[in-house]
Design a protein around this motif. Structure first.
Motif, PDB file in Angstrom:
ATOM      1  N   SER A 168       2.155  17.504   2.135  1.00 17.64           N
ATOM      2  CA  SER A 168       3.521  17.047   1.842  1.00 17.64           C
ATOM      3  C   SER A 168       3.843  17.239   0.360  1.00 17.64           C
ATOM      4  CB  SER A 168       3.701  15.584   2.251  1.00 17.64           C
ATOM      5  OG  SER A 168       2.925  14.731   1.439  1.00 17.64           O
ATOM      6  N   VAL A 169       2.860  17.010  -0.496  1.00 14.79           N
ATOM      7  CA  VAL A 169       3.089  17.211  -1.932  1.00 14.79           C
ATOM      8  C   VAL A 169       3.291  18.695  -2.230  1.00 14.79           C
ATOM      9  CG1 VAL A 169       1.978  17.075  -4.193  1.00 14.79           C
ATOM     10  CG2 VAL A 169       1.913  15.119  -2.648  1.00 14.79           C
ATOM     11  N   GLN A 170       2.522  19.546  -1.567  1.00 16.68           N
ATOM     12  CA  GLN A 170       2.711  20.989  -1.767  1.00 16.68           C
ATOM     13  C   GLN A 170       4.104  21.417  -1.316  1.00 16.68           C
ATOM     14  OE1 GLN A 170      -0.732  22.274   0.493  1.00 16.68           O
ATOM     15  NE2 GLN A 170      -1.791  22.971  -1.379  1.00 16.68           N
ATOM     16  N   GLY A 171       4.578  20.822  -0.216  1.00 16.15           N
ATOM     17  CA  GLY A 171       5.927  21.151   0.250  1.00 16.15           C
ATOM     18  C   GLY A 171       6.982  20.767  -0.763  1.00 16.15           C
ATOM     19  N   THR A 172       6.851  19.577  -1.329  1.00 20.34           N
ATOM     20  CA  THR A 172       7.807  19.155  -2.358  1.00 20.34           C
ATOM     21  C   THR A 172       7.710  20.068  -3.585  1.00 20.34           C
ATOM     22  OG1 THR A 172       7.577  16.887  -1.596  1.00 20.34           O
ATOM     23  CG2 THR A 172       8.559  17.199  -3.763  1.00 20.34           C
ATOM     24  N   ALA A 173       6.493  20.464  -3.918  1.00 15.48           N
ATOM     25  CA  ALA A 173       6.314  21.359  -5.067  1.00 15.48           C
ATOM     26  C   ALA A 173       7.036  22.682  -4.837  1.00 15.48           C
ATOM     27  CB  ALA A 173       4.831  21.600  -5.318  1.00 15.48           C
ATOM     28  N   GLN A 207       0.824  -1.211   0.000  1.00 10.83           N
ATOM     29  CA  GLN A 207       0.000   0.000   0.000  1.00 10.83           C
ATOM     30  C   GLN A 207       0.860   1.263   0.000  1.00 10.83           C
ATOM     31  OE1 GLN A 207      -3.416   0.054  -0.133  1.00 10.83           O
ATOM     32  NE2 GLN A 207      -3.243  -2.156  -0.437  1.00 10.83           N
ATOM     33  N   ALA A 217       3.089   4.331   2.142  1.00  6.81           N
ATOM     34  CA  ALA A 217       2.626   5.372   3.070  1.00  6.81           C
ATOM     35  C   ALA A 217       1.738   6.353   2.317  1.00  6.81           C
ATOM     36  CB  ALA A 217       3.825   6.098   3.660  1.00  6.81           C
ATOM     37  N   PRO A 218       0.563   6.671   2.872  1.00  4.67           N
ATOM     38  CA  PRO A 218      -0.326   7.589   2.150  1.00  4.67           C
ATOM     39  C   PRO A 218       0.271   8.988   2.056  1.00  4.67           C
ATOM     40  CG  PRO A 218      -1.185   7.096   4.341  1.00  4.67           C
ATOM     41  CD  PRO A 218      -0.008   6.206   4.133  1.00  4.67           C
ATOM     42  N   LEU A 219       0.117   9.582   0.903  1.00  7.55           N
ATOM     43  CA  LEU A 219       0.615  10.939   0.704  1.00  7.55           C
ATOM     44  C   LEU A 219      -0.452  11.932   1.140  1.00  7.55           C
ATOM     45  CD1 LEU A 219       2.095  10.544  -2.902  1.00  7.55           C
ATOM     46  CD2 LEU A 219       3.346  10.610  -0.751  1.00  7.55           C
ATOM     47  N   THR A 220       0.003  13.074   1.589  1.00  7.72           N
ATOM     48  CA  THR A 220      -0.946  14.130   1.932  1.00  7.72           C
ATOM     49  C   THR A 220      -0.756  15.298   0.985  1.00  7.72           C
ATOM     50  OG1 THR A 220       0.575  15.245   3.429  1.00  7.72           O
ATOM     51  CG2 THR A 220      -0.796  13.486   4.365  1.00  7.72           C
ATOM     52  N   LEU A 221      -1.790  16.069   0.844  1.00  7.79           N
ATOM     53  CA  LEU A 221      -1.693  17.252  -0.015  1.00  7.79           C
ATOM     54  C   LEU A 221      -0.606  18.196   0.502  1.00  7.79           C
ATOM     55  CD1 LEU A 221      -2.766  18.975  -2.360  1.00  7.79           C
ATOM     56  CD2 LEU A 221      -4.423  19.969  -0.746  1.00  7.79           C
TER      57      LEU A 221
END
Lengths: 195, 384
Positions: free
Chosen positions: B29-34, B21, B23-27
């Motif tokens: 964390s994705v915004q931080g990487t962006a 499965q 680890a679930p991603l969060t919005l």
């Protein structure tokens, strides 16, 4: 020509920049897509990298790049293809590979071995061999035989011709067969110690 | 046989991955990487600009050695060498470089700068310090260790092959400066940034024809503007140009950016015969070596910090040398001579250094390491 390498590994320092402009609708739209697709992409990323931490990081980066281009990509109706393309390109990125190697050095958690109930050990050996394929050949194998994409779809994602997909797949299969013939048909190619 | 193999392969790939499965991603964390990616892209663009933009010529009041006999003597006492009590030693590098506030020339002479410039240029016996103030670019003319004049830059600047003249855009005007004079090529539309000056040093109309190649940062096509006022599109339909050979014949150019900004294709193009010398989508072509036998290159898919350098034969496109950062990254990559590139490199745990890559594939540390935070390089190369 020998490719030279800088020997030490480093994680280039980057800090958070200012927040980009977002709207609740945009973020909700993006989140819905991300939640629907992340498990599938994680699995593909794992097969591309052979490492779970790297796969998670790869998918996070792919979604981040998708987030930055969300309106454009969504409007073009090519989200799945776009994010897969980023996944493959990111995995092929020289800089990224080096960076990730360092991270793994301190954070490695051994992957669990997966056993097919029908596996006789041959499957595991086959997986080990897949991980020795060159990055691009491995991408072809994963997209064709796991994602079950057509040659044309694979070609589009990888940015190569259908002919190149065919030749890469053929070469990859030949390599797998040549390196471990006994895994493919043990009765015809007994192991040395079994003779 | 292949059917059996592909069936088995497909089954194993599914067995390997399908019960995971992750680890679930969060919005968030994705915004931080962006945000991180956006910052890296800005940093990369800034470093390219810094390399491309370094220049303007003004006497700094110190004879660096090997200079023109016709140079006027400095009106003020020479800027004090950092180590005037000791004989000047050979520089470790064949190009001028700045370390902190110290400028070192290829002959080993050093001078103290008014501040730690992140870039600059040395033209013959003259030098300039490049700085940014709230996003605006300036060239400080340094004399006797102090800023004597400041030139605002609209975009960037470019040198000619032997470093005796530069082209700048200032106040909406394209200007070429050399040690003993300057000339205006007239007003240019905003957004045009010089990439290469061909000809000189004297680019006045009476002396002969010079040509300035400019990229259009607003998205228009690159242009070439000559002493006589001719202003035309660069032949070959480039989206942007990377360099022009000394004789003005060959050009490196980007001709195509792939969908989603996932790579680019380019070519070396012969301006005189209007033919493609070679084309590549594997790397991004950059600068010609002195003499034009080779061309430097980066990856086609440029993603943030640079971790790759290649040298290609300028006629065949064959890769003759290649260097992977392997965790190090490179800030400025310039030709040191006809057969060597030098680059500022950062390596975690060791700091900053200058590495040298030869066309024979040899790699060595040419200078350093030097301490410094990883986001602010203390070393800057003032190459071509």
């Amino acid at each position: 020509m020998e490719v030279q390498r800088m020997h030490a590994l480093a994680r280039p320092g980057v800090t958070m920049a200012d927040r980009g402009g977002t709207t609740p609708e945009r973020d909700a739209d993006f989140s819905a897509y991300m939640h629907a697709r992340q498990t599938s992409l994680l699995r593909t990323a794992y097969l591309l990298t052979g490492d779970r931490h790297t796969a998670e990081d790869l998918v996070q980066t792919a979604f981040a790049k998708l987030y930055l281009s969300w309106e454009k990509v969504r409007d073009q109706g090519s989200i799945d293809g776009y994010v897969r393309r980023i996944l493959v390109n990111e995995n092929n990125s020289l800089w990224r590979r080096a960076w990730k190697r360092r991270e793994q050095a301190s954070e490695t958690v051994p992957d669990q071995h997966h056993h097919d109930e029908y596996d006789d050990g041959v499957g595991r050996e086959l997986w080990d061999l897949v991980q020795t394929l060159p990055k691009k050949a491995r991408a072809v194998v994963v997209l064709r035989y796991y994602e079950e994409l057509t040659e044309a779809e694979t070609a589009e994602i990888l940015g190569i011709s259908v002919g190149t997909v065919k030749s890469q797949a053929s070469r990859a299969l030949a390599t797998l067969r040549d390196r471990a013939p006994q895994t493919l048909d043990p009765t015809e190619h007994p192991r040395e110690e079994e003779r | 046989m292949n059917d059996h193999l592909t069936t088995r392969l497909s089954r194993q790939l599914h067995a390997q991955a399908d019960d995971w499965q992750g680890a679930p991603l969060t919005l968030e964390s994705v915004q931080g990487t962006a945000r991180t990616i956006r910052r890296r892209r800005r940093a990369a663009a800034g470093s390219v600009l810094a390399v491309a933009v370094l220049a303007v010529a003004i006497p700094i009041g110190v004879t660096f050695g090997g200079g023109s006999d016709t140079s006027p003597p400095p009106a003020n006492p020479p800027t004090r060498l950092v180590d005037t009590d000791n004989p000047v030693e050979d520089s470790p590098l064949g190009v001028s470089f700045i370390e902190g506030r110290t400028l070192t020339l290829p002959n080993g002479a050093q001078t103290r700068l008014p501040q730690a410039y992140p870039g600059g240029v040395v033209l013959g016996d003259t030098a300039l310090g490049l700085r940014s103030d709230n996003g605006d670019l300036f060239l400080d003319v340094i004399e006797s260790g102090a800023v004597d004049e400041t030139i605002p830059l609209d975009t960037g600047f470019a040198r000619n092959a032997d470093g005796t003249a530069i082209a700048i855009v200032t106040g909406g005007e394209l200007v070429v400066r050399w040690e003993s004079g300057q000339t205006s090529f007239g007003a240019v539309p905003s957004g045009l940034s010089p990439v290469r000056l061909v000809g000189g040093p004297d680019c006045s109309e009476a002396a002969g024809t010079c040509a300035v190649y400019l990229d259009d940062q607003t998205g228009g096509a690159p242009r070439v503007i000559t002493t006589t006022g001719a202003n035309q599109l660069v032949v070959g339909g480039p989206l942007s140009i990377g360099d022009v050979s000394e004789d003005g014949r060959l050009t490196t150019m980007t001709t195509e950016v792939r969908e989603g900004d996932l790579g680019a294709c380019g070519r070396v193009y012969d301006q005189t015969t209007q033919t493609t010398v070679f084309r590549t989508c594997e790397v991004t072509l950059e600068r010609f070596s002195p003499g034009g036998q080779y061309v430097s290159a980066d990856v086609a898919y440029q993603d943030g910090l640079r971790g790759y350098i290649a040298i290609l034969d300028a006629q065949s496109g064959e890769k003759v040398a290649e260097l992977l950062g392997d965790g190090s990254f490179f800030n400025e990559v310039v030709w040191e001579d006809a057969e060597h590139l030098v680059a500022v490199s950062f390596r975690d745990g060791e700091g900053w250094s200058v590495i040298r890559l030869g066309v024979d594939g040899s790699v060595e540390t040419a200078y350093g390491p030097v301490d410094g935070p990883q986001d602010v390089s203390p070393l800057h190369l003032l190459g071509n």
